[in-house]
Design a protein around this motif. Structure first.
Motif, PDB file in Angstrom:
ATOM      1  N   LYS A 105       3.815   0.693  -3.262  1.00 37.37           N
ATOM      2  CA  LYS A 105       3.710  -0.373  -1.919  1.00 37.37           C
ATOM      3  C   LYS A 105       3.131  -1.782  -3.067  1.00 37.37           C
ATOM      4  O   LYS A 105       3.481  -2.614  -2.563  1.00 37.37           O
ATOM      5  CB  LYS A 105       1.718  -0.239  -2.131  1.00 37.37           C
ATOM      6  CG  LYS A 105       2.084   0.992  -0.793  1.00 37.37           C
ATOM      7  CD  LYS A 105       0.402   1.002   0.154  1.00 37.37           C
ATOM      8  CE  LYS A 105       0.552   2.313   1.378  1.00 37.37           C
ATOM      9  NZ  LYS A 105      -1.028   2.544   1.649  1.00 37.37           N
ATOM     10  N   ASN A 136      -5.116  -3.663   0.821  1.00 36.59           N
ATOM     11  CA  ASN A 136      -4.459  -3.046   2.475  1.00 36.59           C
ATOM     12  C   ASN A 136      -3.662  -3.997   2.885  1.00 36.59           C
ATOM     13  O   ASN A 136      -2.931  -3.725   4.021  1.00 36.59           O
ATOM     14  CB  ASN A 136      -5.452  -2.731   2.716  1.00 36.59           C
ATOM     15  CG  ASN A 136      -6.220  -1.519   2.286  1.00 36.59           C
ATOM     16  OD1 ASN A 136      -6.202  -0.530   1.802  1.00 36.59           O
ATOM     17  ND2 ASN A 136      -7.552  -1.051   2.759  1.00 36.59           N
ATOM     18  N   THR A 142      -0.471  -2.668   3.963  1.00 35.22           N
ATOM     19  CA  THR A 142      -0.698  -1.496   4.460  1.00 35.22           C
ATOM     20  C   THR A 142      -0.806  -2.263   6.256  1.00 35.22           C
ATOM     21  O   THR A 142       0.189  -1.741   6.746  1.00 35.22           O
ATOM     22  CB  THR A 142      -1.955  -0.456   4.034  1.00 35.22           C
ATOM     23  OG1 THR A 142      -1.381  -0.045   2.606  1.00 35.22           O
ATOM     24  CG2 THR A 142      -1.638   0.972   5.535  1.00 35.22           C
ATOM     25  N   LYS A 160       1.986  -1.828   9.330  1.00 36.21           N
ATOM     26  CA  LYS A 160       1.687  -1.809  10.564  1.00 36.21           C
ATOM     27  C   LYS A 160       1.527  -2.820  11.576  1.00 36.21           C
ATOM     28  O   LYS A 160       2.480  -2.023  12.731  1.00 36.21           O
ATOM     29  CB  LYS A 160      -0.240  -1.396  10.650  1.00 36.21           C
ATOM     30  CG  LYS A 160      -0.530  -0.798  11.299  1.00 36.21           C
ATOM     31  CD  LYS A 160      -2.127  -0.708  11.905  1.00 36.21           C
ATOM     32  CE  LYS A 160      -2.975  -0.125  13.186  1.00 36.21           C
ATOM     33  NZ  LYS A 160      -4.681  -0.690  13.127  1.00 36.21           N
ATOM     34  N   THR A 215       7.181   6.214   6.142  1.00 32.27           N
ATOM     35  CA  THR A 215       6.236   6.875   5.280  1.00 32.27           C
ATOM     36  C   THR A 215       6.304   7.758   4.296  1.00 32.27           C
ATOM     37  O   THR A 215       6.794   8.689   4.747  1.00 32.27           O
ATOM     38  CB  THR A 215       4.601   6.739   5.980  1.00 32.27           C
ATOM     39  OG1 THR A 215       4.402   5.273   6.635  1.00 32.27           O
ATOM     40  CG2 THR A 215       3.776   6.523   5.076  1.00 32.27           C
ATOM     41  N   TRP A 217       4.809   9.672   1.977  1.00 33.00           N
ATOM     42  CA  TRP A 217       3.291   9.775   1.597  1.00 33.00           C
ATOM     43  C   TRP A 217       3.137  10.374  -0.164  1.00 33.00           C
ATOM     44  O   TRP A 217       4.380  10.769  -0.509  1.00 33.00           O
ATOM     45  CB  TRP A 217       3.149  11.095   2.288  1.00 33.00           C
ATOM     46  CG  TRP A 217       2.865  11.337   3.778  1.00 33.00           C
ATOM     47  CD1 TRP A 217       3.464  12.238   4.401  1.00 33.00           C
ATOM     48  CD2 TRP A 217       2.191  10.445   4.223  1.00 33.00           C
ATOM     49  NE1 TRP A 217       3.616  11.436   6.175  1.00 33.00           N
ATOM     50  CE2 TRP A 217       2.824  10.432   5.262  1.00 33.00           C
ATOM     51  CE3 TRP A 217       1.526   9.673   4.320  1.00 33.00           C
ATOM     52  CZ2 TRP A 217       1.733  10.197   6.969  1.00 33.00           C
ATOM     53  CZ3 TRP A 217       0.843   8.975   5.380  1.00 33.00           C
ATOM     54  CH2 TRP A 217       0.693   9.212   6.636  1.00 33.00           C
ATOM     55  N   GLY A 247       5.041   5.386  -0.829  1.00 36.28           N
ATOM     56  CA  GLY A 247       4.820   4.315   0.292  1.00 36.28           C
ATOM     57  C   GLY A 247       5.484   4.145   1.066  1.00 36.28           C
ATOM     58  O   GLY A 247       5.470   5.077   2.135  1.00 36.28           O
ATOM     59  N   TYR A 248       6.458   3.508   1.262  1.00 41.03           N
ATOM     60  CA  TYR A 248       7.756   3.286   2.625  1.00 41.03           C
ATOM     61  C   TYR A 248       9.475   3.346   1.973  1.00 41.03           C
ATOM     62  O   TYR A 248       9.329   2.806   1.052  1.00 41.03           O
ATOM     63  CB  TYR A 248       7.031   2.013   3.511  1.00 41.03           C
ATOM     64  CG  TYR A 248       5.937   1.349   4.262  1.00 41.03           C
ATOM     65  CD1 TYR A 248       5.063   3.101   5.264  1.00 41.03           C
ATOM     66  CD2 TYR A 248       5.079   0.409   2.776  1.00 41.03           C
ATOM     67  CE1 TYR A 248       3.675   2.781   5.236  1.00 41.03           C
ATOM     68  CE2 TYR A 248       4.130   1.362   3.524  1.00 41.03           C
ATOM     69  CZ  TYR A 248       2.760   1.859   4.320  1.00 41.03           C
ATOM     70  OH  TYR A 248       2.168   2.081   4.667  1.00 41.03           O
TER      71      TYR A 248
END
Length: 234
Positions: A178, A195, A198, A202, A220, A222, A225-226
């Motif tokens: 992130k 945030n 995030t 979303k 994602t 875990w 990040g992504y």
């Protein structure tokens, strides 16, 4: 002009010598005196090559190189007083195209710059029509127009949402932290306790009709990040 060069160097004397030499040789040259300034300058302007020191204030050259490489294939020549083989190998592994040690020859630097820019420009000409990306399941990204389509229907994204998607798609299968996404899209160095990423991910997922449980595009990772997992078809 032969090309646009960004010098990222905190030593005023060295930066001035390089800048003046390349200006005499008909290059456009800008100078940044810190790593953070250099990265922000790169994002705001169009360059053909970066001459980059390693030991820089605010952000070191290795981190600048890594962040630039996430966004672009622009040639990067590291110019550093660090002579250790480990540093040379590290610089090349994270994406630098060349590594020169100080003190250096201006004529040799000029030759390397000219060769690197010529290769880069040839590569850009070959790929000039490759700025519209199509993915399985209906996603289309039109980079230059900052447009996104899902099954040929326009998706209204904010600039930050588009830049997030583009950064992920340009580095498919790379698991972004992130903090990396925040640094590159918001141009800030620290998102601890923030945030923002995030929330934007979303919103982006909702707009591109992504099923979080069965993602087609943004997965994602875990604890990290992504990453982008879209299957490109053109």
């Amino acid at each position: 002009m032969k090309g646009n060069i960004l010098i990222v160097e905190d030593d005023i004397e060295i930066a001035t010598i390089i800048k003046d030499h390349f200006k005499r040789e008909k290059y456009n040259v800008n100078w940044a005196s810190s790593g953070k300034e250099g990265l922000e300058d790169f994002k705001q302007n169009s360059y053909d090559l970066i001459i980059l020191d390693i030991m820089l204030p605010e952000m070191n050259g290795f981190d600048v190189c890594k962040n630039v490489r996430l966004l672009s294939n622009i040639p990067i020549i590291i110019l550093s007083a660090k002579k250790d083989e480990f540093d040379k190998v590290k610089g090349l592994k994270i994406g630098a195209d060349d590594y020169m040690v100080k003190p250096f020859s201006l004529l040799e630097l000029e030759a390397r710059v000219e060769n690197a820019i010529n290769r880069y420009k040839r590569g850009r000409n070959i790929n000039i029509d490759n700025e519209k990306w199509y993915y399985k399941d209906g996603l289309t990204i039109i980079k230059d127009e900052m447009r996104v389509l899902i099954n040929e229907e326009e998706v209204e994204l904010t600039a930050k949402e588009f830049n997030l998607l583009l950064l992920l798609a340009q580095n498919e299968q790379y698991a972004f932290r992130k903090s990396e996404l925040y640094e590159n899209v918001w141009n800030e160095m620290n998102c601890e306790g923030n945030n923002t990423v995030t929330v934007h991910i979303k919103e982006l997922r909702q707009k591109i009709k992504e099923d979080v449980k069965n993602p087609k595009y943004i997965q994602t990772v875990w604890g990290v990040g992504y990453k982008f997992i879209g299957e490109r078809i053109l």
